[in-house]
Design a protein around this motif. Sequence first.
Motif, PDB file in Angstrom:
ATOM      1  N   ALA A  98     -76.237-105.186 -29.890  1.00 62.24           N
ATOM      2  CA  ALA A  98     -75.846-106.547 -30.410  1.00 62.24           C
ATOM      3  C   ALA A  98     -76.491-107.640 -29.776  1.00 62.24           C
ATOM      4  CB  ALA A  98     -74.224-106.399 -29.773  1.00 62.24           C
ATOM      5  N   ALA A  99     -76.883-107.485 -28.649  1.00 65.93           N
ATOM      6  CA  ALA A  99     -77.655-108.423 -27.948  1.00 65.93           C
ATOM      7  C   ALA A  99     -79.210-108.676 -28.746  1.00 65.93           C
ATOM      8  CB  ALA A  99     -77.868-108.143 -26.406  1.00 65.93           C
ATOM      9  N   LEU A 100     -79.692-107.479 -29.123  1.00 62.64           N
ATOM     10  CA  LEU A 100     -80.980-107.654 -29.526  1.00 62.64           C
ATOM     11  C   LEU A 100     -81.059-108.087 -31.120  1.00 62.64           C
ATOM     12  CD1 LEU A 100     -83.739-106.212 -29.132  1.00 62.64           C
ATOM     13  CD2 LEU A 100     -83.359-104.194 -30.302  1.00 62.64           C
ATOM     14  N   SER A 101     -79.791-108.150 -31.749  1.00 62.79           N
ATOM     15  CA  SER A 101     -79.659-108.437 -33.221  1.00 62.79           C
ATOM     16  C   SER A 101     -79.876-110.288 -33.340  1.00 62.79           C
ATOM     17  CB  SER A 101     -78.400-108.221 -33.662  1.00 62.79           C
ATOM     18  OG  SER A 101     -77.439-108.976 -33.129  1.00 62.79           O
ATOM     19  N   GLY A 102     -79.933-110.683 -32.032  1.00 60.40           N
ATOM     20  CA  GLY A 102     -80.095-112.169 -32.018  1.00 60.40           C
ATOM     21  C   GLY A 102     -81.527-112.658 -32.407  1.00 60.40           C
ATOM     22  N   PRO A 103     -81.518-113.843 -33.135  1.00 58.07           N
ATOM     23  CA  PRO A 103     -82.987-114.338 -33.419  1.00 58.07           C
ATOM     24  C   PRO A 103     -83.677-114.537 -32.373  1.00 58.07           C
ATOM     25  CG  PRO A 103     -81.274-115.894 -33.867  1.00 58.07           C
ATOM     26  CD  PRO A 103     -80.353-114.716 -33.660  1.00 58.07           C
ATOM     27  N   ARG A 104     -83.183-115.187 -31.180  1.00 56.32           N
ATOM     28  CA  ARG A 104     -84.095-115.201 -29.926  1.00 56.32           C
ATOM     29  C   ARG A 104     -84.375-113.897 -29.201  1.00 56.32           C
ATOM     30  NH1 ARG A 104     -80.725-119.864 -30.020  1.00 56.32           N
ATOM     31  NH2 ARG A 104     -79.119-118.934 -28.643  1.00 56.32           N
ATOM     32  N   HIS A 105     -84.034-112.759 -29.611  1.00 59.44           N
ATOM     33  CA  HIS A 105     -84.491-111.747 -28.742  1.00 59.44           C
ATOM     34  C   HIS A 105     -85.083-110.634 -29.795  1.00 59.44           C
ATOM     35  CE1 HIS A 105     -84.507-108.720 -25.922  1.00 59.44           C
ATOM     36  NE2 HIS A 105     -83.436-108.109 -25.578  1.00 59.44           N
ATOM     37  N   GLY A 106     -84.454-109.856 -30.485  1.00 58.45           N
ATOM     38  CA  GLY A 106     -85.030-108.918 -31.375  1.00 58.45           C
ATOM     39  C   GLY A 106     -85.504-109.513 -32.621  1.00 58.45           C
ATOM     40  N   GLY A 107     -84.907-110.636 -33.049  1.00 56.98           N
ATOM     41  CA  GLY A 107     -85.384-111.438 -34.155  1.00 56.98           C
ATOM     42  C   GLY A 107     -86.456-111.989 -34.297  1.00 56.98           C
ATOM     43  N   ALA A 108     -87.087-112.070 -32.970  1.00 57.31           N
ATOM     44  CA  ALA A 108     -88.386-112.447 -32.712  1.00 57.31           C
ATOM     45  C   ALA A 108     -89.439-111.847 -33.470  1.00 57.31           C
ATOM     46  CB  ALA A 108     -88.863-112.813 -31.064  1.00 57.31           C
ATOM     47  N   THR A 109     -89.529-110.435 -33.639  1.00 55.58           N
ATOM     48  CA  THR A 109     -90.276-109.716 -34.284  1.00 55.58           C
ATOM     49  C   THR A 109     -90.438-110.185 -35.773  1.00 55.58           C
ATOM     50  OG1 THR A 109     -88.791-107.954 -34.775  1.00 55.58           O
ATOM     51  CG2 THR A 109     -90.253-107.800 -32.694  1.00 55.58           C
ATOM     52  N   ALA A 110     -89.335-110.606 -36.279  1.00 54.32           N
ATOM     53  CA  ALA A 110     -89.298-111.188 -37.885  1.00 54.32           C
ATOM     54  C   ALA A 110     -90.066-112.265 -37.683  1.00 54.32           C
ATOM     55  CB  ALA A 110     -87.746-111.110 -38.365  1.00 54.32           C
ATOM     56  N   ARG A 111     -89.736-113.373 -36.995  1.00 54.27           N
ATOM     57  CA  ARG A 111     -90.415-114.543 -37.201  1.00 54.27           C
ATOM     58  C   ARG A 111     -91.809-114.680 -36.690  1.00 54.27           C
ATOM     59  NH1 ARG A 111     -88.331-117.330 -32.635  1.00 54.27           N
ATOM     60  NH2 ARG A 111     -88.973-119.212 -33.519  1.00 54.27           N
ATOM     61  N   ALA A 112     -92.516-113.590 -36.072  1.00 51.38           N
ATOM     62  CA  ALA A 112     -93.592-113.347 -35.734  1.00 51.38           C
ATOM     63  C   ALA A 112     -94.388-112.993 -37.010  1.00 51.38           C
ATOM     64  CB  ALA A 112     -94.062-112.471 -34.522  1.00 51.38           C
ATOM     65  N   HIS A 113     -93.673-111.939 -37.567  1.00 51.51           N
ATOM     66  CA  HIS A 113     -94.295-111.305 -38.860  1.00 51.51           C
ATOM     67  C   HIS A 113     -94.503-112.559 -39.800  1.00 51.51           C
ATOM     68  CE1 HIS A 113     -94.206-108.971 -42.342  1.00 51.51           C
ATOM     69  NE2 HIS A 113     -94.637-107.811 -41.832  1.00 51.51           N
ATOM     70  N   ALA A 114     -93.462-113.242 -39.901  1.00 49.80           N
ATOM     71  CA  ALA A 114     -93.626-114.377 -40.976  1.00 49.80           C
ATOM     72  C   ALA A 114     -94.610-115.392 -40.770  1.00 49.80           C
ATOM     73  CB  ALA A 114     -92.160-115.098 -41.000  1.00 49.80           C
ATOM     74  N   LEU A 115     -94.768-115.717 -39.434  1.00 47.89           N
ATOM     75  CA  LEU A 115     -95.622-116.460 -38.942  1.00 47.89           C
ATOM     76  C   LEU A 115     -97.206-116.076 -39.397  1.00 47.89           C
ATOM     77  CD1 LEU A 115     -96.793-118.951 -37.357  1.00 47.89           C
ATOM     78  CD2 LEU A 115     -97.327-117.479 -35.375  1.00 47.89           C
ATOM     79  N   ILE A 116     -97.389-114.812 -39.188  1.00 47.85           N
ATOM     80  CA  ILE A 116     -98.711-114.032 -39.635  1.00 47.85           C
ATOM     81  C   ILE A 116     -98.838-114.147 -41.048  1.00 47.85           C
ATOM     82  CG2 ILE A 116    -100.028-111.784 -39.669  1.00 47.85           C
ATOM     83  CD1 ILE A 116     -98.578-111.100 -37.444  1.00 47.85           C
ATOM     84  N   ALA A 117     -97.962-113.948 -41.830  1.00 47.33           N
ATOM     85  CA  ALA A 117     -97.884-114.078 -43.218  1.00 47.33           C
ATOM     86  C   ALA A 117     -98.223-115.488 -43.693  1.00 47.33           C
ATOM     87  CB  ALA A 117     -96.550-113.628 -43.983  1.00 47.33           C
ATOM     88  N   ASP A 118     -97.442-116.423 -43.160  1.00 49.39           N
ATOM     89  CA  ASP A 118     -97.590-117.839 -43.502  1.00 49.39           C
ATOM     90  C   ASP A 118     -99.114-118.051 -43.398  1.00 49.39           C
ATOM     91  OD1 ASP A 118     -94.911-117.716 -44.483  1.00 49.39           O
ATOM     92  OD2 ASP A 118     -94.030-118.920 -42.859  1.00 49.39           O
ATOM     93  N   ALA A 119     -99.577-117.909 -42.231  1.00 55.20           N
ATOM     94  CA  ALA A 119    -100.729-118.364 -41.390  1.00 55.20           C
ATOM     95  C   ALA A 119    -101.947-117.858 -42.307  1.00 55.20           C
ATOM     96  CB  ALA A 119    -101.086-118.065 -40.045  1.00 55.20           C
TER      97      ALA A 119
END
Length: 410
Positions: A258-279
Amino acid sequence: MHPDPTRTDLLSARDTCEILGINQATLYAYVSRGLLESRPGPDHRSRLYSRQDVERLAQRKQAGRGAARGAAQSLDRGLPVLETRISLIRPDGPYYRGKSAIAAVHDGATLEDIARLLWDCGEQDPFAVEIDPHWPATVAAIAGDARLPPLERAMSAIPLLALEVRHSFNSAPRVRHEIAATLLRHNAALLVSQAPFAGPVHRLLAQCWRPDDEVFAELVRAALVVCADHELNVSAFAARVVASTGAHLHGTVCSGLAALSGPRHGGATARAHALIADAGEAPSVRDFIATRWQRGDDLPGFGHALYPHGDPRAAEILARLRETQTDSPMMSRLEEIIAVAEEISGQRPNIDLLLASICQVHGLPATPALVMFAAGRLAGWLAHALEQQALGRLIRPRASYTGVTPSLEE
């Protein structure tokens, strides 16, 4: 030494308020709560207060402010708040019971090897216990539903799996280690919607995403090992708090997920994935990174408060990608993103970026990055749960109330 002739053992309300730094309403509240005792003044209308009691209370308040400030800072990568024998964070990466996680990767350790180390199993091999390759009827529909997001699928099924464990509250270390081993395998299978698998977790995951790719399987193995534990991160602390209540291991795992599901914890991987794609899609990587940075946006996957000179876990995975992806256009793009981001922001990649990079370089969506994190980190959550329950103490911090002061009429 002669006594100070100006000093009196009794203070007026005004002097008391000045010493304590409070107003008269608060002073009266202190008296009503028994923190101070008042005495009648010379005119029977005023009240006087013992200097000794007032000075003692002032000292307690000052100490309390320091303790509260220290406690508040401790909750955000500040002072240590718990003792543990499980892991240590050093500039060269995490150490699991005194052994380097990076060195363990080089030595070919699997997640199961690391779990045995973190759980302090000694000569016992809890993974030698047979595992049923079929899900119980209570969870079969959920476990096999690939449409469900991985964390939600695991969080839905794991409490039901607990009902199947006869000895879930058994305190014998051997029994608890065997429960933990089965739970580690069940969680990994649930995350990828597969049947329980008796082999190494990294092979189960790799076979789901890139069948029969040994090089990729080795990358997954390395990622799981470096992700296995990271001291009192948010999810480990959540699992540890739940474990302190005496809850079964399945419950502690759910709190970690449950803690990992938050965007500031486990969700950081999805945000990093999006940054690579957008860049990568931008006309200029440099302009894209610079614009983000100049307008105050963060760079997901870059920087780590505990590794100001760079995350060694990320460096290890990056080195392995460089060895195996020399001719990959996506790898070249990733190298440019990393170089530009460091030049502009001064930040180096962290493990979130490299989990996302494994996926980007191999043409995978963001989800496997989160799954690798969750599958690996579960070993650490279980280690913290086992250690906390062996201590037999409840984790129950106090809060510093900053709300409305109750009225005296109440």
